[in-house]
Design an enzyme around this catalytic site. Sequence first.
Site, PDB file in Angstrom:
ATOM      1  N   SER A  81       5.756  -1.921  -2.042  1.00 22.40           N
ATOM      2  CA  SER A  81       5.691  -2.910  -3.131  1.00 22.40           C
ATOM      3  C   SER A  81       4.688  -2.527  -4.218  1.00 22.40           C
ATOM      4  CB  SER A  81       5.413  -4.322  -2.594  1.00 22.40           C
ATOM      5  OG  SER A  81       4.685  -4.326  -1.391  1.00 22.40           O
TER       6      SER A  81
ATOM      7  N   GLY B 106       0.847  -1.198   0.000  1.00 21.61           N
ATOM      8  CA  GLY B 106       0.000   0.000   0.000  1.00 21.61           C
ATOM      9  C   GLY B 106       0.876   1.239   0.000  1.00 21.61           C
ATOM     10  N   LEU B 107       0.226   2.369  -0.247  1.00 24.83           N
ATOM     11  CA  LEU B 107       0.960   3.633  -0.346  1.00 24.83           C
ATOM     12  C   LEU B 107       1.596   4.009   0.992  1.00 24.83           C
ATOM     13  CD1 LEU B 107      -1.633   5.666  -2.441  1.00 24.83           C
ATOM     14  CD2 LEU B 107       0.551   4.726  -3.228  1.00 24.83           C
ATOM     15  N   SER B 108       2.507   4.941   0.959  1.00 23.75           N
ATOM     16  CA  SER B 108       3.146   5.430   2.183  1.00 23.75           C
ATOM     17  C   SER B 108       2.074   6.035   3.102  1.00 23.75           C
ATOM     18  CB  SER B 108       4.193   6.487   1.830  1.00 23.75           C
ATOM     19  OG  SER B 108       4.698   7.049   3.015  1.00 23.75           O
ATOM     20  N   GLY B 109       2.099   5.644   4.351  1.00 26.69           N
ATOM     21  CA  GLY B 109       1.125   6.160   5.318  1.00 26.69           C
ATOM     22  C   GLY B 109      -0.189   5.408   5.340  1.00 26.69           C
TER      23      GLY B 109
ATOM     24  N   GLY C 249      -0.705   2.473   6.453  1.00 25.54           N
ATOM     25  CA  GLY C 249      -0.895   1.676   7.669  1.00 25.54           C
ATOM     26  C   GLY C 249      -0.120   0.376   7.716  1.00 25.54           C
ATOM     27  N   LYS C 250       0.808   0.176   6.800  1.00 27.83           N
ATOM     28  CA  LYS C 250       1.530  -1.095   6.748  1.00 27.83           C
ATOM     29  C   LYS C 250       2.338  -1.344   8.019  1.00 27.83           C
ATOM     30  CE  LYS C 250       3.744   0.143   3.045  1.00 27.83           C
ATOM     31  NZ  LYS C 250       3.212   1.519   2.924  1.00 27.83           N
ATOM     32  N   THR C 251       3.116  -0.345   8.425  1.00 30.21           N
ATOM     33  CA  THR C 251       3.941  -0.528   9.624  1.00 30.21           C
ATOM     34  C   THR C 251       3.061  -0.719  10.860  1.00 30.21           C
ATOM     35  OG1 THR C 251       5.754   0.736   8.672  1.00 30.21           O
ATOM     36  CG2 THR C 251       5.696   0.571  11.074  1.00 30.21           C
TER      37      THR C 251
END
Lengths: 435, 202
Positions: B86, B12-15, B17-19
């Site tokens: 990714s 997913g895009l930066s920000g 929520g992946k982390t």
Amino acid sequence: MLGFLRKPKKRICVIGLDGVPYSLLRVLAADGTMPAMAELCAQGHLQPMKVTLPEISAVSWTSFMTGAGPGTHGIFGFIDLKPGSKETRFPSFRDVQVPTLWDRLGQKSKKSVVINQPSTYPARPIQGVLVSGFVALDLRKAVFPARLLPDLKRLNYETDIDTQRAREDHDYLIQSLHSTLEGQRSLVDLLWDREEWDYFQVVTTGTDRVQHYLWNAIADTTHPYHTVVRQYYRAVDRFIAEIVERYRQKAGREQGLTGLFLLSDHGFTAIKREFNLNAWLRQEGYQRLEQATEPTLQNLSPDSRAFALDPSRIYFNRKDRFRDGCVETAEVGNLTEEMSSQLLALRNEGEPVVREVFRCADIYSGPCVPHGPDLIVLTYSGYDTKGNLVKNDLFTETDLQGMHTWDDAFFWAGESVDGDLMITDLATRFERFLS
Amino acid sequence: MMTQGFTLWFTGLSGSGKTTLSREMEGVLLERGMKVELLDGDVVRTNLSKGLGFSKGDRDTNILRIGFVCNLLTRNDVVAIAAAISPYEEIRQKNRQLIGRYVEVYCKCPLDILEERDVKGLYKKARLGEIKNFTGVSDPYEEPSNPEVIVETDKETVEQCVAKITRTLELLGYIPVIGNGAEYSAEEEEEIKRRLKALGYI
Ligand SMILES: Nc1ncnc2c1ncn2[C@@H]1O[C@H](COP(=O)(O)OP(=O)(O)OP(=O)(O)O)[C@@H](O)[C@H]1O
Ligand SMILES: [Mg+2]
């Protein structure tokens, strides 16, 4: 030439009428009680549908929403056994072992709005909205996403009637049938345009309730509740009519009613007698209750070879399943044959009672089969099998008037379906329609 | 119970929520007695992929390296969690094929919400042209075509996203189902009994 006009997107709308039999729906459509239904019958196809056994809502609706049978989804009744034990528990939505239709649609980024779907409590996230139906207890756990909670409160939305009170107080029953239907109607009203959806579904369970308690009032014109019960079906018909009209407008002319479907999760018929399976097992020497202990499954005497759970499930007390089991795996075949032939030979006032005894290994498939019962008893119309452990009479009377049937649920669609229709067929049909 | 490894891949895009979600999931999986390794894009770029930039080629190399490590972990019965933008479908598919036991979570969130969030202040810099090739602004992001889970982090809370991912892992048979029988309190069980009795059951 009109290529620049985008095709309106395909949408499905499903109306579920809990427990309404095909045979009854035909009568009510024909005699003017349900004119919208009559119109639908003229425009499309109403047909009988079979459901998975046992034919109760917890199992049927789960079969509907997963498109699979109990051997695959793992729900065999409202109550079940804890693994390896004779302690009972109440399965919840978390026990369903396979994704639902809405989970699968969600994976394809399709959104669903699902209102009052039985056997989905506690509600879990889906792409869209889910409001659980029976046995939803706490509205806060019955709603996804939680932002809908204030709406439901404002609408006085109730998940179900108070069944205990309704059984005793039929005036209350009638009044609450209308108020829950109104709650569902206003929720449809609220969500129809506000939410984004590809799949919309609403189930009304009041029909099942009224049939349990006042089945006889439907046909018997002299019954004191005849008129009010008919009025309730009229209200259900208006509920349907409203949704059909909404659907027509939303789906657009080209799609017509091709994405509209109606169904019930089982049929109904009048109860003559309750047939107490555990009493029968004791009478035939398959089961003994220890004296002076509370009559529970754990307190069956250790030499008991079988016991029954509601409504029609027989479990052998197998060594390979229960710590205190006494039936050897090698005995299962003989026990099955012996019990089946005795059940089939059983008579009440000269009438046969049991129509068929199924081995679960034959009627179910999938990884959950070993967790299910060994046998399922299918009776003739009017004999309602029960798993009550205390009653000693084989046949008892009841104040309940209606019982479920497995081969008389209904399905309505714009196009007819060839051959026997089974409730597990629908999910894939719907998925295909939307893809 | 012996559990098999698998890879939980957040894209997913930066920000988006992946982390945040990968750390939550690490906790959930550890609680269920699994061995877990977390590979966060930001961390990986300081060691395993140190020196790589943000060209298409470097991005692909970075993701394939993470996939390579995830595969090693997975086949040794560790749960590998990857959290990296990714952006390219083809590369994600390559990892999926390599790993096999691969569950993709797409953290979906509209760009305007991400710019509002701007956790790291990167969107602002990207808009000002201070960062080049910024995914979603000046570099492509290809939406996953068959993710196992889509979480819409602007609509669902962290808790709901975690519940959804956990449930999917249960349903796919990657993690053991817990809470069997403990779903209802004693009071709730009584209420269910009362309602079922009134319908003629039990
Ligand atoms: N449902 C949600 N799931 C995850 N994060 C959420 C959610 N709702 C709000 N947030 C917030 O969004 C932000 C997500 O930031 P996070 O660092 O997790 O993104 P990321 O995808 O790892 O970004 P990057 O690719 O830049 O590392 C956090 O501030 C988090 O608190
Ligand atoms: Mg991050």
